[in-house]
Scaffold this motif. Structure first.
Motif, PDB file in Angstrom:
ATOM      1  N   LEU A   1       2.276 -13.093 -14.650  1.00  0.00           N
ATOM      2  CA  LEU A   1       1.823 -12.669 -13.331  1.00  0.00           C
ATOM      3  C   LEU A   1       2.834 -11.700 -12.733  1.00  0.00           C
ATOM      4  N   LYS A   2       2.342 -10.572 -12.245  1.00  0.00           N
ATOM      5  CA  LYS A   2       3.207  -9.612 -11.575  1.00  0.00           C
ATOM      6  C   LYS A   2       3.292  -9.951 -10.096  1.00  0.00           C
ATOM      7  N   ILE A   3       4.516 -10.151  -9.619  1.00  0.00           N
ATOM      8  CA  ILE A   3       4.782 -10.510  -8.231  1.00  0.00           C
ATOM      9  C   ILE A   3       5.708  -9.462  -7.624  1.00  0.00           C
ATOM     10  N   VAL A   4       5.425  -9.042  -6.399  1.00  0.00           N
ATOM     11  CA  VAL A   4       6.277  -8.077  -5.712  1.00  0.00           C
ATOM     12  C   VAL A   4       6.952  -8.762  -4.518  1.00  0.00           C
ATOM     13  N   VAL A   5       8.241  -8.505  -4.357  1.00  0.00           N
ATOM     14  CA  VAL A   5       8.993  -9.010  -3.215  1.00  0.00           C
ATOM     15  C   VAL A   5       9.260  -7.831  -2.294  1.00  0.00           C
ATOM     16  N   VAL A   6       8.742  -7.913  -1.066  1.00  0.00           N
ATOM     17  CA  VAL A   6       8.866  -6.806  -0.125  1.00  0.00           C
ATOM     18  C   VAL A   6       9.490  -7.297   1.177  1.00  0.00           C
ATOM     19  N   GLY A   7       9.877  -6.354   1.998  1.00  0.00           N
ATOM     20  CA  GLY A   7      10.498  -6.684   3.274  1.00  0.00           C
ATOM     21  C   GLY A   7      11.405  -5.559   3.719  1.00  0.00           C
ATOM     22  N   GLY A   8      12.040  -5.741   4.851  1.00  0.00           N
ATOM     23  CA  GLY A   8      12.880  -4.710   5.425  1.00  0.00           C
ATOM     24  C   GLY A   8      14.181  -4.507   4.671  1.00  0.00           C
TER      25      GLY A   8
END
Length: 205
Positions: A23-30
């Motif tokens: 599973l491809k998971i993206v971690v995003v945020g400031g």
């Protein structure tokens, strides 16, 4: 964040022979919220990162209020891997936080089944763009509040949910991005959320 309180790093393990689902998971945020730290703390392999030393060229371009001590920045993406069990593997992509690199996000979102929005309550407004883009792409996500040692506000999850205008269907958890067990719980929360959504869609006529 203050002095690290995480457990000793665990040995990096090879990919299990029985792994069937990736599973491809993206971690995003400031900017400076802890995305690189989270990927680094949970990855079973030596994570690939594109951190570069911050220079005077970024002054007046990158918003560094609240993270003045930060000396490096991700300029493309971070990549790591973690096995949740013998058959399920997560491939983690950490997105760069500065506005000048946001154009990379849409490409990172391609093929992504879910995302983690990492939040720093001292810079809550930095989370809005990430949430907006995920909703635009209809990408399921969870919100993980990275609790920094010098954060005096200690807003509750309900207060943060209200500030970010999140619906009750979006899972929220506290975390410490430095601690592997804490980061793993965030990822398990996301996988459980994706599983629940899949079951719900199957039951819909």
């Amino acid at each position: 964040m203050g002095s690290a309180t995480s457990e000793a790093p665990s040995p990096r393990t090879p990919l299990a022979d029985g792994a069937e689902t990736g599973l491809k998971i993206v971690v995003v945020g400031g900017f400076g919220v802890g995305k690189t730290t989270l990927v680094r703390s949970v990855s079973e392999i030596r994570p690939l990162n594109t951190e570069e030393v911050m220079t005077t060229a970024g002054q007046g371009v990158d918003e560094t209020a609240g993270v003045e001590r930060k000396t490096t920045t991700t300029v493309a993406f971070d990549f790591g891997r973690i096995s949740l069990n013998q058959s399920m593997v997560l491939y983690l992509f950490g997105a760069p936080g500065q506005e000048r690199f946001w154009y990379l996000w849409d490409r990172l979102f391609s093929g992504t089944l879910g995302a983690v929005v990492l939040v720093d309550t001292r810079r809550m407004q930095d989370s809005w763009y990430a949430i907006d883009r995920l909703e635009h792409h209809r990408t399921p996500f969870v919100v993980a509040v990275n609790r920094f040692d010098d954060d005096q506000s200690r807003f509750s999850l309900d207060e943060i949910r209200q500030a970010l205008a999140l619906g009750a269907h979006v899972p929220m958890v506290d975390c410490d991005a430095r601690v592997r067990a804490s980061g793993k719980e965030v990822l398990i929360t996301l996988v459980d959320h994706l599983y629940a959504l899949a079951l719900s869609q199957e039951r819909t006529p």
